[in-house]
Design a protein around this motif. Structure first.
Motif, mmCIF file in Angstrom:
data_model
loop_
_atom_site.group_PDB
_atom_site.id
_atom_site.type_symbol
_atom_site.label_atom_id
_atom_site.label_comp_id
_atom_site.label_asym_id
_atom_site.label_seq_id
_atom_site.Cartn_x
_atom_site.Cartn_y
_atom_site.Cartn_z
ATOM 1 N N LEU A 1 9.047 9.331 30.918
ATOM 2 C CA LEU A 1 9.450 8.020 30.403
ATOM 3 C C LEU A 1 8.280 7.053 30.283
ATOM 4 C CD1 LEU A 1 12.804 7.699 32.369
ATOM 5 C CD2 LEU A 1 12.542 8.095 29.930
ATOM 6 N N THR A 2 7.389 7.057 31.263
ATOM 7 C CA THR A 2 6.246 6.142 31.163
ATOM 8 C C THR A 2 5.271 6.587 30.080
ATOM 9 O OG1 THR A 2 5.150 7.305 33.007
ATOM 10 C CG2 THR A 2 6.375 5.291 33.533
ATOM 11 N N VAL A 3 5.091 7.900 29.922
ATOM 12 C CA VAL A 3 4.256 8.395 28.824
ATOM 13 C C VAL A 3 4.906 8.047 27.487
ATOM 14 C CG1 VAL A 3 3.393 10.460 27.657
ATOM 15 C CG2 VAL A 3 3.154 10.246 30.128
ATOM 16 N N GLY A 4 6.231 8.207 27.405
ATOM 17 C CA GLY A 4 6.942 7.843 26.185
ATOM 18 C C GLY A 4 6.781 6.366 25.871
ATOM 19 N N GLY A 5 6.848 5.529 26.909
ATOM 20 C CA GLY A 5 6.637 4.097 26.713
ATOM 21 C C GLY A 5 5.242 3.803 26.211
ATOM 22 N N PHE A 6 4.247 4.465 26.809
ATOM 23 C CA PHE A 6 2.856 4.270 26.377
ATOM 24 C C PHE A 6 2.667 4.684 24.922
ATOM 25 C CE2 PHE A 6 -1.270 6.585 25.922
ATOM 26 C CZ PHE A 6 -2.062 5.456 25.748
ATOM 27 N N MET A 7 3.342 5.756 24.517
ATOM 28 C CA MET A 7 3.169 6.267 23.161
ATOM 29 C C MET A 7 3.809 5.364 22.110
ATOM 30 S SD MET A 7 3.403 10.404 23.675
ATOM 31 C CE MET A 7 2.970 10.716 21.969
ATOM 32 N N THR A 8 4.639 4.413 22.538
ATOM 33 C CA THR A 8 5.155 3.441 21.572
ATOM 34 C C THR A 8 4.034 2.525 21.083
ATOM 35 O OG1 THR A 8 5.753 1.810 23.289
ATOM 36 C CG2 THR A 8 7.435 3.431 22.668
ATOM 37 N N THR A 9 2.932 2.498 21.816
ATOM 38 C CA THR A 9 1.793 1.663 21.416
ATOM 39 C C THR A 9 0.724 2.451 20.661
ATOM 40 O OG1 THR A 9 0.566 2.026 23.486
ATOM 41 C CG2 THR A 9 2.166 0.240 23.463
ATOM 42 N N THR A 10 0.878 3.787 20.612
ATOM 43 C CA THR A 10 -0.185 4.609 20.009
ATOM 44 C C THR A 10 0.311 5.600 18.966
ATOM 45 O OG1 THR A 10 0.009 6.312 21.746
ATOM 46 C CG2 THR A 10 -1.527 4.484 22.142
ATOM 47 N N ALA A 11 1.578 6.017 19.043
ATOM 48 C CA ALA A 11 2.037 7.133 18.201
ATOM 49 C C ALA A 11 3.137 6.751 17.228
ATOM 50 C CB ALA A 11 2.503 8.286 19.093
ATOM 51 N N GLY A 12 3.385 5.466 17.034
ATOM 52 C CA GLY A 12 4.384 5.054 16.057
ATOM 53 C C GLY A 12 5.811 5.194 16.524
ATOM 54 N N LEU A 13 6.023 5.486 17.797
ATOM 55 C CA LEU A 13 7.378 5.532 18.342
ATOM 56 C C LEU A 13 7.804 4.112 18.708
ATOM 57 C CD1 LEU A 13 7.034 8.619 20.741
ATOM 58 C CD2 LEU A 13 7.846 8.605 18.377
ATOM 59 N N SER A 14 9.127 3.884 18.736
ATOM 60 C CA SER A 14 9.633 2.572 19.125
ATOM 61 C C SER A 14 10.274 2.656 20.503
ATOM 62 C CB SER A 14 10.673 2.072 18.118
ATOM 63 O OG SER A 14 11.865 2.833 18.208
ATOM 64 N N ILE A 15 10.286 1.530 21.207
ATOM 65 C CA ILE A 15 10.915 1.498 22.526
ATOM 66 C C ILE A 15 12.390 1.869 22.413
ATOM 67 C CG2 ILE A 15 11.654 -0.038 24.397
ATOM 68 C CD1 ILE A 15 8.986 -1.463 24.179
ATOM 69 N N THR A 16 13.066 1.314 21.406
ATOM 70 C CA THR A 16 14.490 1.619 21.208
ATOM 71 C C THR A 16 14.695 3.109 20.966
ATOM 72 O OG1 THR A 16 14.886 -0.572 20.258
ATOM 73 C CG2 THR A 16 16.534 1.130 19.819
ATOM 74 N N GLY A 17 13.847 3.714 20.148
ATOM 75 C CA GLY A 17 13.973 5.138 19.857
ATOM 76 C C GLY A 17 13.716 6.007 21.065
ATOM 77 N N VAL A 18 12.698 5.662 21.871
ATOM 78 C CA VAL A 18 12.390 6.436 23.076
ATOM 79 C C VAL A 18 13.530 6.326 24.089
ATOM 80 C CG1 VAL A 18 10.838 6.647 25.053
ATOM 81 C CG2 VAL A 18 9.890 6.274 22.776
ATOM 82 N N VAL A 19 14.051 5.101 24.263
ATOM 83 C CA VAL A 19 15.172 4.915 25.198
ATOM 84 C C VAL A 19 16.393 5.695 24.717
ATOM 85 C CG1 VAL A 19 16.823 3.238 26.111
ATOM 86 C CG2 VAL A 19 14.382 2.683 26.069
ATOM 87 N N ALA A 20 16.680 5.642 23.419
ATOM 88 C CA ALA A 20 17.850 6.342 22.878
ATOM 89 C C ALA A 20 17.702 7.856 23.033
ATOM 90 C CB ALA A 20 18.040 5.978 21.408
#
Length: 202
Positions: free
Chosen positions: A36-55
């Motif tokens: 989850l923390t890596v996913g959160g970090f990747m919202t700033t580098t890989a074009g993912l969104s916080i909403t998308g990662v949480v979903a």
């Protein structure tokens, strides 16, 4: 393991996050804190969104919880009776103990599921007794989603906020996890001691 988790997310995006969290629920040694923390970090580098990662992470978590829930339904208290009859004297368990535990879960189980989703290791395993107790599947899903959504949202936002400086956050989460493991171990020892004392009194 973090390198592998990052590679899966980079290659498969939200589908990779879904898979990793599904795996974490069924196989707890895969740490959701890292995913989850890596996913959160990747919202700033890989074009993912916080909403998308949480979903994606919540969907994977709930899918894993449902699998374990139905494993619990298959086991059932009745099936465990045979194990208690065979091994109960070694485990110091009786059929009555099973039904007492089942009755407790019928009464407080929804809150055990909700708060259990916020505790390492327990967050995965709590689905099994929920299934064994025959908890209403709609209530199980409601409280599983609620607890999971809180856990996932907090860690994803933290991962996005701290970025590459995740080491300190992970250290704090490790401390939290270790405290939980110690408390679980103490609880297990206390439970065994209680059973032995009760047997000796009888």
């Amino acid at each position: 393991m973090e390198a592998w988790i990052t590679a899966v997310m980079e290659d498969y995006g939200y589908a990779g996050i879904f898979f990793l969290i599904l795996l974490e629920n069924i196989f707890p040694p895969v740490p959701s804190e890292v995913v989850l923390t890596v996913g959160g970090f990747m919202t700033t580098t890989a074009g993912l969104s916080i909403t998308g990662v949480v979903a994606a992470s919540t969907a994977g978590s709930v899918a894993g919880a449902v699998i374990l829930y139905y494993i619990g339904r298959w086991l059932s208290v009745e099936r465990l009776e045979g194990l208690v009859e065979k091994y109960g004297k070694w485990l110091r368990l009786k059929k009555a103990d099973l039904y007492k535990a089942d009755a407790w879960f019928d009464r407080y189980g929804v809150w055990a599921v909700f708060f259990g989703r916020l505790v390492p290791v327990v967050r995965s395993l709590i689905s099994v007794p929920a299934g064994m107790s025959g908890m209403n599947v709609k209530m199980f899903l409601l409280f599983t989603i609620a607890g999971t959504l809180i856990w996932n949202t907090i860690l994803v936002i933290v991962g996005a906020a701290v970025g590459e400086n995740r080491e300190e956050i992970m250290r704090q989460l490790d401390i939290y996890s270790n405290v939980v493991y110690v408390l679980l171990a103490i609880g297990a020892v206390a439970f065994v001691w209680y059973l032995i004392r009760r047997r000796h009194k009888k």
